[in-house]
Design a protein around this motif. Structure first.
Motif, PDB file in Angstrom:
ATOM      1  N   SER A   1      16.804   4.591  30.665  1.00  9.27           N
ATOM      2  CA  SER A   1      17.305   4.300  32.002  1.00  9.27           C
ATOM      3  C   SER A   1      16.226   3.598  32.812  1.00  9.27           C
ATOM      4  N   PHE A   2      16.652   2.649  33.657  1.00  7.80           N
ATOM      5  CA  PHE A   2      15.751   1.936  34.552  1.00  7.80           C
ATOM      6  C   PHE A   2      16.317   2.085  35.956  1.00  7.80           C
ATOM      7  N   CYS A   3      15.633   2.855  36.791  1.00 12.03           N
ATOM      8  CA  CYS A   3      16.218   3.284  38.061  1.00 12.03           C
ATOM      9  C   CYS A   3      15.868   2.377  39.233  1.00 12.03           C
ATOM     10  N   THR A   4      14.949   1.451  39.044  1.00 13.58           N
ATOM     11  CA  THR A   4      14.578   0.549  40.134  1.00 13.58           C
ATOM     12  C   THR A   4      14.610  -0.876  39.623  1.00 13.58           C
ATOM     13  N   HIS A   5      14.570  -1.818  40.554  1.00 16.80           N
ATOM     14  CA  HIS A   5      14.502  -3.227  40.165  1.00 16.80           C
ATOM     15  C   HIS A   5      13.188  -3.468  39.434  1.00 16.80           C
ATOM     16  N   LEU A   6      13.267  -3.768  38.164  1.00 17.52           N
ATOM     17  CA  LEU A   6      12.089  -3.818  37.309  1.00 17.52           C
ATOM     18  C   LEU A   6      11.430  -5.190  37.368  1.00 17.52           C
ATOM     19  N   ARG A   7      10.157  -5.199  37.728  1.00 21.49           N
ATOM     20  CA  ARG A   7       9.359  -6.427  37.755  1.00 21.49           C
ATOM     21  C   ARG A   7       8.463  -6.415  36.524  1.00 21.49           C
ATOM     22  N   ILE A   8       8.721  -7.336  35.596  1.00 17.10           N
ATOM     23  CA  ILE A   8       7.990  -7.379  34.331  1.00 17.10           C
ATOM     24  C   ILE A   8       6.889  -8.435  34.422  1.00 17.10           C
ATOM     25  N   PRO A   9       5.616  -8.041  34.345  1.00 19.09           N
ATOM     26  CA  PRO A   9       4.514  -9.015  34.453  1.00 19.09           C
ATOM     27  C   PRO A   9       4.323  -9.790  33.156  1.00 19.09           C
ATOM     28  N   HIS A  10       5.363 -10.479  32.741  1.00 16.58           N
ATOM     29  CA  HIS A  10       5.374 -11.169  31.453  1.00 16.58           C
ATOM     30  C   HIS A  10       6.321 -12.364  31.573  1.00 16.58           C
ATOM     31  N   PHE A  11       6.318 -13.251  30.549  1.00 11.79           N
ATOM     32  CA  PHE A  11       7.271 -14.353  30.590  1.00 11.79           C
ATOM     33  C   PHE A  11       8.456 -14.098  29.661  1.00 11.79           C
ATOM     34  N   PHE A  12       8.487 -12.914  29.051  1.00  9.80           N
ATOM     35  CA  PHE A  12       9.646 -12.489  28.270  1.00  9.80           C
ATOM     36  C   PHE A  12       9.715 -10.964  28.281  1.00  9.80           C
ATOM     37  N   CYS A  13      10.840 -10.423  27.814  1.00 11.32           N
ATOM     38  CA  CYS A  13      11.005  -8.968  27.744  1.00 11.32           C
ATOM     39  C   CYS A  13      10.299  -8.450  26.492  1.00 11.32           C
ATOM     40  N   GLU A  14       9.161  -7.834  26.692  1.00 13.65           N
ATOM     41  CA  GLU A  14       8.363  -7.316  25.578  1.00 13.65           C
ATOM     42  C   GLU A  14       8.641  -5.832  25.414  1.00 13.65           C
ATOM     43  N   LEU A  15       8.825  -5.375  24.186  1.00 15.26           N
ATOM     44  CA  LEU A  15       9.291  -4.014  23.915  1.00 15.26           C
ATOM     45  C   LEU A  15       8.410  -2.963  24.569  1.00 15.26           C
ATOM     46  N   ASN A  16       7.116  -3.032  24.365  1.00 13.31           N
ATOM     47  CA  ASN A  16       6.216  -2.010  24.888  1.00 13.31           C
ATOM     48  C   ASN A  16       6.222  -1.990  26.415  1.00 13.31           C
TER      49      ASN A  16
ATOM     50  N   SER B   1      -4.060  -4.619  32.584  1.00 11.03           N
ATOM     51  CA  SER B   1      -4.161  -5.781  31.704  1.00 11.03           C
ATOM     52  C   SER B   1      -2.841  -6.493  31.500  1.00 11.03           C
ATOM     53  N   SER B   2      -1.858  -6.276  32.354  1.00  9.51           N
ATOM     54  CA  SER B   2      -0.546  -6.866  32.142  1.00  9.51           C
ATOM     55  C   SER B   2      -0.612  -8.386  32.099  1.00  9.51           C
ATOM     56  N   HIS B   3      -1.392  -8.983  33.029  1.00  2.00           N
ATOM     57  CA  HIS B   3      -1.490 -10.440  33.058  1.00  2.00           C
ATOM     58  C   HIS B   3      -2.231 -10.965  31.838  1.00  2.00           C
ATOM     59  N   SER B   4      -3.330 -10.308  31.463  1.00  2.00           N
ATOM     60  CA  SER B   4      -4.078 -10.755  30.288  1.00  2.00           C
ATOM     61  C   SER B   4      -3.269 -10.571  29.018  1.00  2.00           C
ATOM     62  N   SER B   5      -2.427  -9.538  28.977  1.00  2.00           N
ATOM     63  CA  SER B   5      -1.558  -9.324  27.827  1.00  2.00           C
ATOM     64  C   SER B   5      -0.533 -10.441  27.701  1.00  2.00           C
ATOM     65  N   ALA B   6      -0.006 -10.906  28.847  1.00  2.00           N
ATOM     66  CA  ALA B   6       0.962 -12.007  28.832  1.00  2.00           C
ATOM     67  C   ALA B   6       0.312 -13.282  28.329  1.00  2.00           C
ATOM     68  N   VAL B   7      -0.914 -13.533  28.773  1.00  2.00           N
ATOM     69  CA  VAL B   7      -1.634 -14.724  28.316  1.00  2.00           C
ATOM     70  C   VAL B   7      -1.933 -14.633  26.823  1.00  2.00           C
ATOM     71  N   ALA B   8      -2.351 -13.446  26.374  1.00  2.00           N
ATOM     72  CA  ALA B   8      -2.648 -13.264  24.953  1.00  2.00           C
ATOM     73  C   ALA B   8      -1.398 -13.410  24.097  1.00  2.00           C
ATOM     74  N   SER B   9      -0.246 -12.994  24.641  1.00  2.00           N
ATOM     75  CA  SER B   9       1.004 -13.098  23.886  1.00  2.00           C
ATOM     76  C   SER B   9       1.394 -14.542  23.602  1.00  2.00           C
ATOM     77  N   VAL B  10       0.937 -15.458  24.470  1.00  2.00           N
ATOM     78  CA  VAL B  10       1.220 -16.873  24.246  1.00  2.00           C
ATOM     79  C   VAL B  10       0.676 -17.329  22.898  1.00  2.00           C
ATOM     80  N   MET B  11      -0.440 -16.741  22.476  1.00  2.00           N
ATOM     81  CA  MET B  11      -1.094 -17.172  21.238  1.00  2.00           C
ATOM     82  C   MET B  11      -0.197 -16.966  20.014  1.00  2.00           C
ATOM     83  N   TYR B  12       0.417 -15.790  19.897  1.00  2.00           N
ATOM     84  CA  TYR B  12       1.209 -15.544  18.691  1.00  2.00           C
ATOM     85  C   TYR B  12       2.678 -15.947  18.844  1.00  2.00           C
ATOM     86  N   THR B  13       3.170 -16.046  20.089  1.00  2.00           N
ATOM     87  CA  THR B  13       4.570 -16.441  20.272  1.00  2.00           C
ATOM     88  C   THR B  13       4.761 -17.945  20.408  1.00  2.00           C
TER      89      THR B  13
END
Length: 310
Positions: free
Chosen positions: A167-182, A267-279
């Protein structure tokens, strides 16, 4: 009894890399360029392999599958991000988010499986060259790819169904450029213990297992190459797997970078940047790695483009 999904919202917000309006055209142009290069480069590899009879071998059969998966991998995230930038919107629907998670996991794990299958192919070619055609017959090659697809589809389906119970009870702001599972699991407002168990178990089994197979294959390959007496023979044997080894190192190093960046605090922003490498970056570089280091691929590409082959 099926778990009830009491999600109270129907959309999420993908924050991307920056909320500054002046940076959006730059981000749009950069990712559009990388996406077009990825799609065009991998389609050229598939076209070269399918049209050249000399490339109808197990190694290139697996490579064409890898190129197809890489096109699908980037197509799962980049078009939606570009569309949001163009519309000046950060919204993704709940159904769209679940779909992204499904296809991202599917193609990411397929990459891992195909890289391990290609490592096995190189192991047989170098360590058992006389029996290569017998072992790597068309039936086995097709079966290896089919089993990889089936296992990855089942895993993606399981992970996606597990997401539906949250369940997601609030408007979810995802610090990513895609929906990442974790990221999604961490932001749920219901119990996520079972989701974490399934996610990490699948990561160890479907990520660590193939990686162990790759390490075993290359340990045998290195041992076999060391027994070759001539320097020319060693170079020739190593050159047959240099491209694959480069892609394996690039893929796993970037995945490790994502894991380390996500483990760090704030590290949400750095994780998004790092995800660019493999995606994005790795699928974009794969065609260059294989074409620049492979004479057969370069010869086939020249024929397609119309350059005389010497």
């Amino acid at each position: 009894m099926e778990p009830e999904n009491d999600t109270q919202i129907s959309e999420f917000f993908l924050l991307g890399f920056s909320e500054k309006p002046e940076l959006q055209p730059l981000i749009f142009g950069l990712f559009l360029s990388m996406y077009l290069i990825t799609a065009f480069g991998n389609m050229l590899i598939i076209l070269a392999i399918s049209t050249d009879p000399n490339l109808h071998t197990p190694m290139y059969f697996f490579l064409s599958n890898l190129s197809f998966v890489d096109i699908c991998f980037t197509s799962t995230t980049i078009p939606k991000m570009l569309m949001n930038i163009q519309k000046e919107s950060k919204v993704i629907t709940y159904a769209g988010c679940i779909s992204q998670i499904y296809f991202l996991i599917l193609f990411a794990v397929l990459d891992v499986f195909l890289l391990s299958v290609m490592a096995y192919d190189r192991f047989v070619a170098i360590c058992h060259p006389l029996h290569y055609r017998i072992i790597m017959n068309p039936l086995l090659c097709g079966l290896l790819v089919l089993v990889s697809w089936v296992m990855c589809i089942l895993n993606s389906l399981l992970q996606s169904l597990m997401m539906l119970r949250l369940s997601f009870c609030t408007h979810l702001r995802i610090p990513h450029f895609f929906c990442e599972l974790n990221e999604m699991i961490q932001r749920a407002c219901s119990d996520t213990f079972l989701n974490n168990v399934v996610m990490y178990f699948a990561a160890v089994l479907l990520g660590g297992g193939p990686f162990a197979g790759i390490l075993y294959s290359y340990s045998k390959i290195v041992s076999s190459i060391c027994r070759i007496s001539s320097a020319q023979g060693k170079y020739k044997a190593f050159s047959t797997c240099a491209s694959h080894l480069s892609v394996v190192c690039l893929f796993y190093c970037t995945m490790l970078g994502v894991y380390l960046s996500s483990a760090a605090p704030q590290s949400s922003h750095s994780s998004a940047v790092a995800s660019v490498m493999y995606t994005v970056v790795t699928p974009m570089l794969n065609p260059f790695i294989y074409s620049l280091r492979n004479r057969d691929i370069k010869r086939a590409l020249k024929r397609i483009i119309g350059i005389p082959v010497m």
